[in-house]
Design a protein around this motif. Structure first.
Motif: not given
Length: 224
Positions: A186-203
């Motif tokens: 339901s999230i509109n891309p226009s409402d997004v400020k930032s996106i982070d994709v985390l894996k391994d140590s970050g997650a």
């Protein structure tokens, strides 16, 4: 008499040159970006010493400076950095330069030989609305698919680390404005400020819940 004159010249020359050489200091360092990605062919300049160096394929450089100097780090797709050199500076330094993450700069970074294409694609895991126009995407899944290399979309699921099992879910954990949610459709891309994709140590900070990776979304509303 001639011998004494020669000795006098050698004595004067030695002590006249010695202070000049004593002003020099050799500093070794490594230039990194995105925390652990080495930057090759990167130019470093000692401002007072007026010397320069270029990093090798592993990001290492050696430069001659004055005991009190300033190192200037300049790259076409990176933010400029400065490092003061003084008696507290170690002989080996590590500098993390900020990569200006845009599609054009990704191509330039590879073209100038700063980084390898495969390494860059796997290291870039952050996007914000100042770097790209999120409104051009139809939905949040198209946005993620189009901007993060190696990330798969299956229906309403984001797959970061591949399919782990037929019976178990491989869907990433979703965190929106600091809250874990089960669905982001339901999230509109226009409402997004930032996106982070985390894996391994970050997650890993999310414990077992982050085993399949984590998609962290900050909305413009949540940031207010």
């Amino acid at each position: 008499m001639r011998t004494k004159f020669i000795l006098f010249v050698v004595f004067v020359t030695t002590f006249a040159v010695a202070p000049v050489h004593s002003q020099n200091r050799v500093v070794t360092g490594q230039v990194l970006t995105l925390n652990d990605l080495p930057v090759a062919n990167f130019e470093i300049e000692a401002k007072k010493g007026e010397t320069g160096a270029i990093t090798d394929s592993a990001g290492w450089f050696t430069i001659v400076t004055y005991p009190k100097d300033v190192l200037l780090f300049k790259g076409k797709v990176f933010r400029n950095e400065r490092m003061k050199i003084n008696n507290r500076t170690p002989d080996t330094v590590y500098v993390n330069v900020e990569f200006i993450n845009t599609p054009e700069n990704k191509e330039l970074a590879v073209g100038y030989g700063y980084v390898e294409e495969d390494e860059l694609l796997h290291s870039v895991s952050h996007l914000d609305s100042e770097q790209a126009d999120f409104s051009q995407y139809r939905d949040i899944f198209e946005l993620i698919r189009g901007r993060f290399a190696g990330v798969q979309i299956q229906g309403n699921e984001v797959i970061i680390r591949g399919i782990s099992s037929i019976n178990l879910s491989s869907c990433a954990l979703y965190v929106v404005d600091g809250v874990v949610v089960s669905d982001i459709s339901s999230i509109n891309p226009s409402d997004v400020k930032s996106i982070d994709v985390l894996k391994d140590s970050g997650a890993s900070i999310y414990g077992s819940r982050g085993a399949n990776g984590v998609v962290v979304i900050q909305t413009k509303r949540g940031n207010d």
